[in-house]
Write a protein that holds these residues in place. Sequence first.
Motif, PDB file in Angstrom:
ATOM      1  N   LEU A  97       0.835  -1.217   0.000  1.00 49.40           N
ATOM      2  CA  LEU A  97       0.000   0.000   0.000  1.00 49.40           C
ATOM      3  C   LEU A  97       0.866   1.262   0.000  1.00 49.40           C
ATOM      4  N   LYS A  98       1.991   1.199   0.703  1.00 53.64           N
ATOM      5  CA  LYS A  98       2.929   2.329   0.681  1.00 53.64           C
ATOM      6  C   LYS A  98       3.443   2.550  -0.744  1.00 53.64           C
ATOM      7  N   ARG A  99       3.761   1.460  -1.411  1.00 55.63           N
ATOM      8  CA  ARG A  99       4.294   1.573  -2.775  1.00 55.63           C
ATOM      9  C   ARG A  99       3.240   2.119  -3.736  1.00 55.63           C
TER      10      ARG A  99
ATOM     11  N   GLY B 246      11.089  13.903   2.238  1.00 55.12           N
ATOM     12  CA  GLY B 246      11.141  13.505   3.645  1.00 55.12           C
ATOM     13  C   GLY B 246      11.952  12.243   3.863  1.00 55.12           C
ATOM     14  N   THR B 247      11.584  11.526   4.899  1.00 53.62           N
ATOM     15  CA  THR B 247      12.378  10.377   5.345  1.00 53.62           C
ATOM     16  C   THR B 247      11.446   9.238   5.755  1.00 53.62           C
ATOM     17  N   GLY B 248      11.851   8.004   5.484  1.00 47.97           N
ATOM     18  CA  GLY B 248      11.069   6.852   5.946  1.00 47.97           C
ATOM     19  C   GLY B 248      10.849   5.838   4.845  1.00 47.97           C
ATOM     20  N   SER B 249      10.209   4.743   5.211  1.00 48.99           N
ATOM     21  CA  SER B 249      10.048   3.644   4.257  1.00 48.99           C
ATOM     22  C   SER B 249       9.098   4.013   3.110  1.00 48.99           C
ATOM     23  N   THR B 250       8.072   4.812   3.385  1.00 48.34           N
ATOM     24  CA  THR B 250       7.152   5.214   2.313  1.00 48.34           C
ATOM     25  C   THR B 250       7.869   6.113   1.316  1.00 48.34           C
ATOM     26  N   VAL B 251       8.629   7.064   1.867  1.00 45.27           N
ATOM     27  CA  VAL B 251       9.400   7.967   1.014  1.00 45.27           C
ATOM     28  C   VAL B 251      10.437   7.186   0.194  1.00 45.27           C
TER      29      VAL B 251
ATOM     30  N   PHE C 198       7.369  16.204  -0.331  1.00 43.23           N
ATOM     31  CA  PHE C 198       6.784  14.855  -0.316  1.00 43.23           C
ATOM     32  C   PHE C 198       7.288  14.116   0.915  1.00 43.23           C
ATOM     33  N   ASP C 199       6.348  13.596   1.707  1.00 40.08           N
ATOM     34  CA  ASP C 199       6.777  12.907   2.925  1.00 40.08           C
ATOM     35  C   ASP C 199       5.692  11.954   3.417  1.00 40.08           C
ATOM     36  N   GLY C 200       6.096  11.000   4.216  1.00 42.66           N
ATOM     37  CA  GLY C 200       5.161  10.083   4.866  1.00 42.66           C
ATOM     38  C   GLY C 200       4.658  10.670   6.169  1.00 42.66           C
ATOM     39  N   ALA C 201       3.933   9.860   6.941  1.00 47.20           N
ATOM     40  CA  ALA C 201       3.428  10.294   8.245  1.00 47.20           C
ATOM     41  C   ALA C 201       3.213   9.060   9.104  1.00 47.20           C
ATOM     42  N   ASP C 202       3.209   9.270  10.404  1.00 45.82           N
ATOM     43  CA  ASP C 202       2.861   8.179  11.327  1.00 45.82           C
ATOM     44  C   ASP C 202       1.359   8.149  11.557  1.00 45.82           C
ATOM     45  N   GLU C 203       0.740   9.324  11.563  1.00 51.25           N
ATOM     46  CA  GLU C 203      -0.726   9.442  11.587  1.00 51.25           C
ATOM     47  C   GLU C 203      -1.096  10.699  10.816  1.00 51.25           C
TER      48      GLU C 203
ATOM     49  N   ILE D  18       0.986  13.436  12.796  1.00 51.08           N
ATOM     50  CA  ILE D  18       2.085  13.139  13.715  1.00 51.08           C
ATOM     51  C   ILE D  18       3.178  12.518  12.861  1.00 51.08           C
ATOM     52  N   LYS D  19       4.398  13.072  13.007  1.00 49.57           N
ATOM     53  CA  LYS D  19       5.556  12.559  12.287  1.00 49.57           C
ATOM     54  C   LYS D  19       6.722  12.405  13.270  1.00 49.57           C
ATOM     55  N   GLY D  20       7.787  11.788  12.793  1.00 47.29           N
ATOM     56  CA  GLY D  20       8.975  11.674  13.637  1.00 47.29           C
ATOM     57  C   GLY D  20       9.229  10.278  14.161  1.00 47.29           C
ATOM     58  N   GLY D  21       8.443   9.306  13.668  1.00 44.84           N
ATOM     59  CA  GLY D  21       8.703   7.916  14.048  1.00 44.84           C
ATOM     60  C   GLY D  21      10.136   7.526  13.698  1.00 44.84           C
ATOM     61  N   GLY D  22      10.646   8.120  12.623  1.00 43.40           N
ATOM     62  CA  GLY D  22      12.037   7.859  12.223  1.00 43.40           C
ATOM     63  C   GLY D  22      13.008   8.872  12.812  1.00 43.40           C
ATOM     64  N   GLY D  23      12.477   9.809  13.573  1.00 40.45           N
ATOM     65  CA  GLY D  23      13.337  10.785  14.258  1.00 40.45           C
ATOM     66  C   GLY D  23      13.837  11.918  13.388  1.00 40.45           C
ATOM     67  N   ALA D  24      13.196  12.121  12.234  1.00 38.01           N
ATOM     68  CA  ALA D  24      13.700  13.152  11.307  1.00 38.01           C
ATOM     69  C   ALA D  24      12.794  14.379  11.251  1.00 38.01           C
ATOM     70  N   HIS D  25      11.860  14.492  12.219  1.00 38.47           N
ATOM     71  CA  HIS D  25      10.815  15.523  12.053  1.00 38.47           C
ATOM     72  C   HIS D  25      11.322  16.950  12.142  1.00 38.47           C
ATOM     73  N   LEU D  26      12.462  17.192  12.792  1.00 39.93           N
ATOM     74  CA  LEU D  26      12.984  18.569  12.858  1.00 39.93           C
ATOM     75  C   LEU D  26      13.325  19.053  11.443  1.00 39.93           C
TER      76      LEU D  26
ATOM     77  N   SER E 287      -3.621   2.610   6.894  1.00 40.10           N
ATOM     78  CA  SER E 287      -3.609   2.441   8.358  1.00 40.10           C
ATOM     79  C   SER E 287      -3.250   3.745   9.073  1.00 40.10           C
ATOM     80  N   LYS E 288      -2.656   4.690   8.353  1.00 38.87           N
ATOM     81  CA  LYS E 288      -2.206   5.950   8.973  1.00 38.87           C
ATOM     82  C   LYS E 288      -3.308   7.009   9.036  1.00 38.87           C
ATOM     83  N   TYR E 289      -4.399   6.798   8.307  1.00 34.87           N
ATOM     84  CA  TYR E 289      -5.461   7.809   8.199  1.00 34.87           C
ATOM     85  C   TYR E 289      -6.434   7.617   9.367  1.00 34.87           C
TER      86      TYR E 289
HETATM   87  C1  5RP Z   1      10.259  10.201   9.878  1.00 33.55           C
HETATM   88  C2  5RP Z   1       8.809  10.363   9.616  1.00 33.55           C
HETATM   89  C3  5RP Z   1       8.165   9.375   8.694  1.00 33.55           C
HETATM   90  O1  5RP Z   1       7.521  10.074   7.683  1.00 33.55           O
HETATM   91  C4  5RP Z   1       7.170   8.572   9.439  1.00 33.55           C
HETATM   92  O2  5RP Z   1       7.808   7.980  10.558  1.00 33.55           O
HETATM   93  C5  5RP Z   1       6.548   7.493   8.546  1.00 33.55           C
HETATM   94  O3  5RP Z   1       7.501   6.511   8.283  1.00 33.55           O
HETATM   95  P1  5RP Z   1       7.201   5.283   7.324  1.00 33.55           P
HETATM   96  O4  5RP Z   1       6.980   5.844   5.953  1.00 33.55           O
HETATM   97  O5  5RP Z   1       8.451   4.444   7.424  1.00 33.55           O
HETATM   98  O6  5RP Z   1       5.979   4.567   7.839  1.00 33.55           O
HETATM   99  O7  5RP Z   1       8.143  11.237  10.107  1.00 33.55           O
HETATM  100  O8  5RP Z   1      10.697  11.131  10.837  1.00 33.55           O
END
Ligand code: 5RP
Length: 221
Positions: A7-9, A28-33, A81-86, A94-102, A121-123
């Motif tokens: 679904l991410k892909r 942004g940063t993360g597996s979706t990105v 372009f970026d992903g999100a945790d919620e 809410i972002k920063g699950g990967g610690g890159a939100h700053l 699942s994030k919506y």
């Molecule tokens: C990193 C983030 C990511 O966008 C967020 O954690 C979602 O990650 P993933 O795409 O791996 O589910 O905010 O700081």
Amino acid sequence: MATQDDLKRIAAEKAVEFVPENEYIGIGTGSTVNFFIEALGKSGKKIKGAVATSQATADLMAKYEIPQVALNDVMGLAAYFDGADEVNHSLQMIKGGGGAHLREKIVASMADTFVCIADESKYVSRLGKFPLPVEVIPMARSMVSRHLLAMGGEPELRLNFVTESGNQIVDVHGMYFPQPLTSEDEINKIAGVVENGLFARNAADILVLGTADGAKVIKPQ
Ligand code: 5RP
């Protein structure tokens, strides 16, 4: 059955349609990105350059020969372009699950359009089930944690983790955010907080959601 990665892909490949050609963008940063970078690299779309929000993103962009530019060398970005945790129905996140939100928030704030890419699942209807990441100056982590406790959260230091800006992360459990704008500002006012993972001031303009029925493009409600 489609996996979360499928679904991410699906979402990431659709999001490439929103990349403006011959412009500067942010990534942004993360597996979706990561799926997005791969899809952009293979798409043949030409951009002037992209600002990376982490070393991992920069490395993957290099692999797919996506031109890079430093944030200090651009006056603005056409899109981010970026992903999100919620992400809620107003497209606050809410972002920063990967610690890159700053870095993500800094780069997103420069962009005309924020395109959030996520699997379904994030919506969510309210933000807070995912623990809120708060980046803190290391010497202030205990003091900041006490403030977060007083605000009703359960802070937990992210162990063995240092951000790319040399700070630490406190993940706050058990707090829901019915007014994300107010909470974002209140938490950032605590001395020692560098940035929290609520993206209400920098909410997304477009959500590309990967669902079992394909990619859906959602605007803020
Ligand atoms: C990193 C983030 C990511 O966008 C967020 O954690 C979602 O990650 P993933 O795409 O791996 O589910 O905010 O700081």
